[in-house]
Design an enzyme around this catalytic site. Structure first.
Site, mmCIF file in Angstrom:
data_model
loop_
_atom_site.group_PDB
_atom_site.id
_atom_site.type_symbol
_atom_site.label_atom_id
_atom_site.label_comp_id
_atom_site.label_asym_id
_atom_site.label_seq_id
_atom_site.Cartn_x
_atom_site.Cartn_y
_atom_site.Cartn_z
ATOM 1 C CG HIS A 51 29.351 81.154 42.958
ATOM 2 N ND1 HIS A 51 28.069 79.805 42.947
ATOM 3 C CD2 HIS A 51 29.089 80.813 40.607
ATOM 4 C CE1 HIS A 51 26.906 79.145 41.693
ATOM 5 N NE2 HIS A 51 27.997 80.025 40.698
ATOM 6 C CG HIS A 53 28.467 82.185 37.723
ATOM 7 N ND1 HIS A 53 29.118 80.364 37.654
ATOM 8 C CD2 HIS A 53 29.538 82.862 36.711
ATOM 9 C CE1 HIS A 53 29.588 80.336 36.899
ATOM 10 N NE2 HIS A 53 30.133 81.691 37.049
ATOM 11 C CG ASP A 55 22.686 79.907 37.590
ATOM 12 O OD1 ASP A 55 24.171 80.758 37.608
ATOM 13 O OD2 ASP A 55 22.569 78.838 37.661
ATOM 14 C CG HIS A 56 24.216 80.698 41.864
ATOM 15 N ND1 HIS A 56 23.987 79.828 42.493
ATOM 16 C CD2 HIS A 56 24.084 80.185 40.606
ATOM 17 C CE1 HIS A 56 24.218 78.595 41.818
ATOM 18 N NE2 HIS A 56 24.774 78.978 40.773
ATOM 19 C CG HIS A 105 31.431 76.728 39.769
ATOM 20 N ND1 HIS A 105 31.259 75.851 38.303
ATOM 21 C CD2 HIS A 105 30.315 78.065 39.522
ATOM 22 C CE1 HIS A 105 30.211 76.654 37.879
ATOM 23 N NE2 HIS A 105 29.419 77.994 38.821
ATOM 24 C CG ASP A 131 26.569 76.665 40.809
ATOM 25 O OD1 ASP A 131 25.466 75.733 41.011
ATOM 26 O OD2 ASP A 131 26.424 77.066 39.693
ATOM 27 C CG HIS A 169 22.021 74.132 38.865
ATOM 28 N ND1 HIS A 169 21.666 74.326 38.022
ATOM 29 C CD2 HIS A 169 23.653 75.152 39.356
ATOM 30 C CE1 HIS A 169 22.364 75.700 38.385
ATOM 31 N NE2 HIS A 169 23.167 76.266 38.305
HETATM 32 ZN ZN LIG Z 1 27.604 78.515 38.699
#
Ligand SMILES: [Zn+2]
Length: 260
Positions: A51, A53, A55-56, A105, A131, A169
């Site tokens: 996805h 975001h 941090d990915h 999410h 996530d 995570h």
């Molecule tokens: Zn995320």
């Protein structure tokens, strides 16, 4: 022989590193440097994304610049060279990788389901769920509705019980404390809390999980359990849990966890 190991990133992200022979792939590289270090001079053959975001996805550009590798993921993400869509199957590391839409999410969230042939005709399934599903928890609803997330989690929990679950995570202990509060009578949660606490004390990851373990300990997959129904309704001040459907109970649980 396929090996899958976590590359820690930021404070609590895992970038999953898939290796077979001298072929290397990573899932959700939020940053590039830990990946480059983990490769120990080897080349990267491809990147998978669940996805959008940062941090990915933050490591996509520097990794592609260094390794010129393909990027497979949601079409809307900058740098994706092979758009993936739900229902599709691509070949990764010589194995089928199924793609499933799991909004909640985020709206673009994908589950990536790698089916590894093992002895005889059997298959070991590996789920990269970003996530959406966490060990004993689930992702926050940033873009989707509770109904979307509930159905996305239902799709994942219908996978084979032996499926290994690679979450993005290290949230397990926090999630288990919540699970234990919601369902204090569930001894599987207490056992998992003790074993995961020992792993974290040794600075080891608590992942991967399995679908069987999630079905036994994850409150977001257990909305039908009477103790959980009662807890969620009581916490929300709702007089009668039996009048709430599963999506409504899921929404109450998610709301509770948001403020836990
Ligand atoms: Zn995320």
């Amino acid at each position: 022989m396929l090996s899958i190991s976590p590359i820690p990133a930021f404070s609590d992200n895992y970038i999953w590193h898939l290796q077979q022979g001298d072929e290397h792939w990573v899932v959700d590289p939020g940053e590039a440097d830990p990946v480059i270090k983990a490769l120990q001079g080897a080349s990267l053959n491809g990147i998978l994304i669940t996805h959008h975001h940062p941090d990915h996805t933050g490591g996509i550009a520097p990794l592609v610049k260094k390794y010129q590798c393909p990027v497979l993921g949601p079409a809307s993400i900058a740098g994706v060279t092979t758009p993936l869509t739900g229902g599709g199957v691509v070949t990764v590391l010589g194995m089928p990788l199924g793609v499933c839409n799991i909004p909640g999410h985020t709206l673009d969230h994908l589950a990536l389901i790698l089916r590894e042939p093992v002895s005889g005709s059997s298959v070991q399934t590996h789920l990269f769920c970003g996530d959406t599903l966490f060990a004993a928890g689930c992702g926050r609803l940033f873009e989707g509705t509770p109904e979307q997330m509930f159905h996305s989690l239902a799709k994942l929990s219908a996978l084979d019980a032996t499926t290994r679950v690679y979450c993005a995570h290290e949230y397990t202990l926090d999630n288990l404390h919540f699970a234990n509060t919601v369902e204090p009578g569930n001894t599987a949660i207490a056992q998992r809390l003790a074993s995961c606490q020992a792993l974290r004390d040794a600075n080891e990851p608590t992942l991967p999980s399995t679908i069987a373990l999630e079905l036994a300990t994850n409150p977001f997959l257990r909305c039908k359990v009477p103790e959980i129904m009662k807890s969620a309704a009581r916490h929300a001040g709702h007089p009668n849990p039996s009048t709430l459907d599963q999506v409504a109970l899921f929404a109450l649980l998610r709301e509770w966890k948001d403020h836990f």
